[in-house]
Design an enzyme around this catalytic site. Structure first.
Site, PDB file in Angstrom:
ATOM      1  N   ASP A 243      -2.926   2.445  -3.040  1.00 56.30           N
ATOM      2  CA  ASP A 243      -1.563   2.697  -2.555  1.00 56.30           C
ATOM      3  C   ASP A 243      -1.158   1.649  -1.535  1.00 56.30           C
ATOM      4  O   ASP A 243      -0.040   1.162  -1.540  1.00 56.30           O
ATOM      5  CB  ASP A 243      -1.454   4.113  -1.965  1.00 56.30           C
ATOM      6  CG  ASP A 243      -2.453   4.379  -0.841  1.00 56.30           C
ATOM      7  OD1 ASP A 243      -3.498   3.698  -0.781  1.00 56.30           O
ATOM      8  OD2 ASP A 243      -2.211   5.278  -0.012  1.00 56.30           O
TER       9      ASP A 243
ATOM     10  N   ARG B 109      -3.702   1.056   6.206  1.00 48.00           N
ATOM     11  CA  ARG B 109      -4.006   2.233   7.031  1.00 48.00           C
ATOM     12  C   ARG B 109      -5.298   2.920   6.558  1.00 48.00           C
ATOM     13  O   ARG B 109      -5.980   2.430   5.653  1.00 48.00           O
ATOM     14  CB  ARG B 109      -2.829   3.204   7.016  1.00 48.00           C
ATOM     15  CG  ARG B 109      -2.581   3.840   5.673  1.00 48.00           C
ATOM     16  CD  ARG B 109      -1.446   4.872   5.782  1.00 48.00           C
ATOM     17  NE  ARG B 109      -1.151   5.453   4.490  1.00 48.00           N
ATOM     18  CZ  ARG B 109       0.063   5.548   3.959  1.00 48.00           C
ATOM     19  NH1 ARG B 109       1.105   5.061   4.598  1.00 48.00           N
ATOM     20  NH2 ARG B 109       0.244   6.118   2.792  1.00 48.00           N
ATOM     21  N   ASP B 110      -5.587   4.064   7.159  1.00 45.36           N
ATOM     22  CA  ASP B 110      -6.819   4.799   6.837  1.00 45.36           C
ATOM     23  C   ASP B 110      -6.656   5.532   5.513  1.00 45.36           C
ATOM     24  O   ASP B 110      -6.774   6.749   5.448  1.00 45.36           O
ATOM     25  CB  ASP B 110      -7.150   5.769   7.976  1.00 45.36           C
ATOM     26  CG  ASP B 110      -5.961   6.655   8.330  1.00 45.36           C
ATOM     27  OD1 ASP B 110      -4.911   6.557   7.643  1.00 45.36           O
ATOM     28  OD2 ASP B 110      -6.072   7.443   9.281  1.00 45.36           O
ATOM     29  N   GLU B 111      -6.359   4.792   4.478  1.00 43.53           N
ATOM     30  CA  GLU B 111      -6.134   5.405   3.172  1.00 43.53           C
ATOM     31  C   GLU B 111      -6.668   4.470   2.080  1.00 43.53           C
ATOM     32  O   GLU B 111      -7.780   4.642   1.636  1.00 43.53           O
ATOM     33  CB  GLU B 111      -4.640   5.716   2.993  1.00 43.53           C
ATOM     34  CG  GLU B 111      -4.398   6.693   1.870  1.00 43.53           C
ATOM     35  CD  GLU B 111      -3.136   7.522   2.036  1.00 43.53           C
ATOM     36  OE1 GLU B 111      -2.517   7.502   3.109  1.00 43.53           O
ATOM     37  OE2 GLU B 111      -2.769   8.208   1.062  1.00 43.53           O
TER      38      GLU B 111
ATOM     39  N   GLU C 193       6.550   1.183   1.354  1.00 44.78           N
ATOM     40  CA  GLU C 193       6.266   2.516   0.829  1.00 44.78           C
ATOM     41  C   GLU C 193       7.535   3.357   0.706  1.00 44.78           C
ATOM     42  O   GLU C 193       7.722   4.097  -0.253  1.00 44.78           O
ATOM     43  CB  GLU C 193       5.299   3.242   1.782  1.00 44.78           C
ATOM     44  CG  GLU C 193       4.992   4.671   1.382  1.00 44.78           C
ATOM     45  CD  GLU C 193       3.855   5.268   2.201  1.00 44.78           C
ATOM     46  OE1 GLU C 193       3.602   4.769   3.317  1.00 44.78           O
ATOM     47  OE2 GLU C 193       3.217   6.229   1.720  1.00 44.78           O
TER      48      GLU C 193
ATOM     49  N   HIS D  87       3.196  -1.334  -0.365  1.00 49.82           N
ATOM     50  CA  HIS D  87       2.986  -0.240  -1.321  1.00 49.82           C
ATOM     51  C   HIS D  87       3.686  -0.679  -2.600  1.00 49.82           C
ATOM     52  O   HIS D  87       4.888  -0.877  -2.603  1.00 49.82           O
ATOM     53  CB  HIS D  87       3.711   0.994  -0.777  1.00 49.82           C
ATOM     54  CG  HIS D  87       2.863   2.180  -0.539  1.00 49.82           C
ATOM     55  ND1 HIS D  87       1.969   2.239   0.500  1.00 49.82           N
ATOM     56  CD2 HIS D  87       2.790   3.389  -1.163  1.00 49.82           C
ATOM     57  CE1 HIS D  87       1.387   3.446   0.489  1.00 49.82           C
ATOM     58  NE2 HIS D  87       1.862   4.154  -0.523  1.00 49.82           N
TER      59      HIS D  87
HETATM   60  C1  BGC Z   1       0.012   7.662  -0.628  1.00 49.21           C
HETATM   61  C2  BGC Z   1       0.756   7.535  -1.909  1.00 49.21           C
HETATM   62  C3  BGC Z   1       0.541   8.687  -2.766  1.00 49.21           C
HETATM   63  C4  BGC Z   1       0.988   9.891  -2.025  1.00 49.21           C
HETATM   64  C5  BGC Z   1       0.858  11.151  -2.771  1.00 49.21           C
HETATM   65  C6  BGC Z   1       0.409   8.933   0.067  1.00 49.21           C
HETATM   66  O1  BGC Z   1      -0.364   9.168   1.179  1.00 49.21           O
HETATM   67  O2  BGC Z   1       0.163   6.562   0.175  1.00 49.21           O
HETATM   68  O3  BGC Z   1       1.407   6.448  -2.220  1.00 49.21           O
HETATM   69  O4  BGC Z   1       0.982   8.593  -4.046  1.00 49.21           O
HETATM   70  O5  BGC Z   1       0.375  10.026  -0.774  1.00 49.21           O
HETATM   71  O6  BGC Z   1       1.951  11.838  -2.573  1.00 49.21           O
END
Ligand code: BGC
Length: 722
Positions: free
Chosen positions: A320, A324-326, A598, A619
């Site tokens: 995504d 960040r922490d993702e 995003e 994003h």
């Molecule tokens: C992410 C997304 C993802 C979404 C789900 C977010 O935290 O960055 O792009 O699809 O959550 O709703």
């Protein structure tokens, strides 16, 4: 596939080195095969082996772990050699996601075999020596601490139990340093920070050079944007994204086991001249296949933003975001972006690898994880996200003509359909988690803080379900599965009937008035054919009423321009595309974006960041618009899977006087576009030898197109539609 044992250390260090000497006698070819639970790199006699980073890559580790092979013939010498393996936590053993979970709960370990001319020379076992590394600590999100002055204490090697039936050879190109960017500007911020601007938001790391007289610690922090001129890291959430280097004397420094999403670097510990600092762009090393250029610099920037959005998020898996922490393999995001990605780059093996993770993590009951590899422990039947299991393979089949995308995933698709059917009442999806039209701006008035759009969630789920059913039916046909084809075609027909009964009035009016609902009803042929015109007119009016600003979210946006253009409103689609008012694609460009954001309101018109914790400036989901430009404006379209048949259909977009695109298909290079010259338009097309091509110019009948380059001059048509 590997003879060695998986070896870790007793002390539980965050990073460690395992080492072993071995003899080479007159070998023609020496290779090392290795993998790790964690991330690793090899050195032979102190020299780093290869140019791959973050090996063994991210897969669904419970089921799949990739093994890398390195030809080290050039690095070994006759007689004694030393192999060292440095291991860090990486995705497998480090904390992941916003709640720092360790999903795999593995002890870091490494396994390696050295072979000379096919014979095993040495492999990992408890007799290797272990010690600390100059890398003291490293994490994907938090960054890396290197200290070349610290003592490197010995550690105790231990064997770590491991089931080797998960091992497979590396599936796609590795992450590499793909290019280097110099500093564009050195900034002293109002808060007094020393900041280096690379002019481009990227995924990667920085390289720092110190001189002979340097002694001390350099601390590097990373950010995507400046706010009021100051370094801004709030949107990284808990990711520390900090590297530090303690060193004496001349050195070239960069981290091994981390990456950051950044355009700006803040330096503490010294004031280095710009030429001592370079950004290293790191991502999976893919081959570029698409190009696109127009006469409009802003639009070209948008195109570059889409390209950079892909580069920043194709770091071993399709993520995504990179900052960040993702940084997770969100299924909905890649479902939205997949075709654009496949125009831009050859993503076949990259996506095969990811689809394997998706299948690995599909639940027994058929539900699909929201991220793959799954580290959230969360699977369901969400529209768009979970439909990735059908739509992504289908898109890849259409782009590359490779049936294995369908055969590999067919069983998973059917299982998913069954899971969705369990969430139905009276034949329509009525239960289960939904992200809906994620981040659409059409609910703002009622719930300003809501990340959810206004379109009915289960309507969307039913629309996407009909797409999934039709994919399974078509895939069954292509795979020669007659019974399945019949079964899923029947399911598709009956589901469509139910939807029409539920969501359209007798006179054909759609029950929902959002742009997204209208767009997907048109694009996925949910609307009864005889009502199509009326719904298209309603959509067009709706878009015009919104001032041609984009308010759709993750589900509506990828299909909106098609819904307009393919139903008689091409000019409105172009207005949406080229609108530079907030919110919209070119608004982001005007606000200085160098990647796709995003949210449409990641930066509001006053230049302030969206205060929500979830706000990334890199994003790719909304970058999905670029497939429309390749296909409907430049006009490069596959008329059959894998571009065996091609339609070239350039279609001038008001506001772009020149558009030219190329696509290196698996059948060869296709170019198309147009240029306005005075009161004439010059169309051009180029197709390779072994395709059957058709040209369609605006308002003309299709004609056959022979291999080679062509131009066609036409009078410019007067404006038709307002
Ligand atoms: C992410 C997304 C993802 C979404 C789900 C977010 O935290 O960055 O792009 O699809 O959550 O709703």
């Amino acid at each position: 596939m590997l003879k060695g044992k998986f070896i870790g250390v007793k002390e539980g260090a965050n990073v460690f080195v395992l080492e072993r000497t071995f003899e080479v006698r007159q070998a023609k070819k020496v290779i090392v095969r290795a993998t790790a639970q964690g991330v690793y790199f090899l050195q032979i006699n102190g020299k780093r082996v290869g140019d791959a980073f973050l090996a063994p890559g991210w897969t669904s580790y419970q089921k799949t772990l990739q093994v890398q092979e390195y030809d080290v013939t050039e690095l070994v010498q006759e007689g004694e050699n030393t192999l060292s393996v440095t291991v860090g936590e990486g995705w497998c053993c480090g904390p992941l996601a916003w709640d720092s979970r360790r999903y795999y709960e593995r002890q870091m370990s490494v396994c390696a075999d050295v072979l000379a001319d096919g014979k095993l020379l040495v492999c990992t076992d408890e007799n290797w020596t272990a010690r600390e590394s100059y890398i003291r600590k490293s994490g994907i999100y938090d960054g890396e601490t290197q200290d070349f002055t610290a003592e490197r204490k010995p550690l105790t090697p231990v064997a770590v139990p491991f089931r080797k039936n998960t091992l497979i050879p590396q599936m796609c190109a590795p992450v590499r340093t793909v290019c280097r960017l110099p500093v564009k500007e050195v900034i002293r911020t109002p808060e007094g920070d020393l900041v280096y601007d690379f002019g481009q938001n990227i995924a990667g790391v920085a390289e720092i050079r110190t001189d002979a007289d340097f002694s001390g610690t350099l601390t590097l922090r990373f950010a995507e944007i400046l706010v009021k001129g100051n370094f801004y890291t709030e949107n990284l959430r808990s990711a520390k994204a900090t590297d530090s280097f303690t060193v004496q004397g001349e050195a070239v420094l960069s981290p091994e086991f981390t990456f950051h999403g950044f355009r700006y670097l803040k330096l503490e510990g010294a004031e280095l001249p710009a030429d001592k600092i370079t950004a290293l762009v790191r991502h999976t090393d893919l081959v570029r296949t698409g190009t696109l250029e127009t006469d409009d610099a802003r639009f070209n920037r948008l195109y570059q933003n889409v390209i950079w959005g892909q580069r920043g998020n194709f770091v071993d898996i399709p993520t995504d975001c990179p900052q960040r922490d993702e940084r997770l393999g969100w299924t909905g995001d890649i479902n939205a972006f997949c075709r654009t990605a496949a125009y831009n780059y050859d993503i076949r093996s990259f996506m095969k690898k990811w689809l394997r993770s998706l299948r690995d993590d599909q639940r027994e009951d058929g539900t699909i994880p929201h991220v793959a590899p799954d580290i959230l422990g969360w699977a369901d039947t969400d529209a768009m996200w979970c439909d990735a299991v059908t739509m992504v393979p289908w898109t890849l089949y259409e782009m590359y003509g490779d049936l294995s995308f369908l055969s590999d995933n067919f069983a998973a698709m059917k299982k998913f359909i069954a899971a969705r059917e369990r969430a139905m009442e009276d034949g329509l999806v009525a239960r289960g988690h939904e992200f809906g039209d994620w981040l659409a701006l059409d609910k703002e008035v009622m719930e300003p803080e809501s990340p959810f759009g206004r379109t009915d969630n289960y309507f969307l789920s039913n629309v996407l379900h009909s797409m999934s059913l039709s994919v399974v039916a078509r895939a069954a046909k292509l795979l020669g599965k007659e019974k399945a084809e019949k079964k899923y075609s029947r399911k598709y027909e009956s589901h469509l009937k139910k939807m029409r009964r539920e969501y359209f009035t007798r006179s054909g009016r759609l029950a929902f008035d959002t742009i997204t609902a209208q767009a997907v009803a048109l694009h996925f042929n949910i609307v009864p054919e005889k009502q199509r015109e009326k719904l298209a007119a309603a959509l067009n009016e709706n878009v015009l009423r919104h001032g041609c600003r984009v308010t759709t979210g993750f589900i509506g946006t990828p299909f909106l321009l098609y819904a307009l253009a393919d139903n008689g409103y091409f000019d409105t689609a172009c207005k949406l595309l080229l609108n530079n008012e907030y919110p919209g694609w070119l608004y982001e460009v005007d606000m200085g974006a160098t990647t796709i954001w995003e949210r449409w309101n990641s930066l509001t018109p006053d230049g302030m960041p969206n205060p929500d914790g979830m706000n990334s400036y890199n994003h790719y989901a909304y970058g999905s618009v670029m497939e429309f430009v390749y296909r409907r404006i430049a006009g490069i379209e596959a008329a059959s899977a894998g571009f065996e048949k091609v339609t070239v259909r350039p279609c001038p977009c008001k506001g772009l006087a020149r558009v030219s695109a190329s696509y290196d298909s698996v059948r060869g290079k296709i170019c198309a576009g147009y240029e306005e010259k005075g009161d004439e338009i010059v169309y051009f097309a180029e197709v390779p030898e072994n395709v059957e091509a058709q040209l369609i110019l605006p308002g003309e009948e299709p004609v056959a197109l022979s291999a080679g380059k062509h131009t066609f001059v036409r009078k410019r048509q007067e404006e038709t539609q307002e």
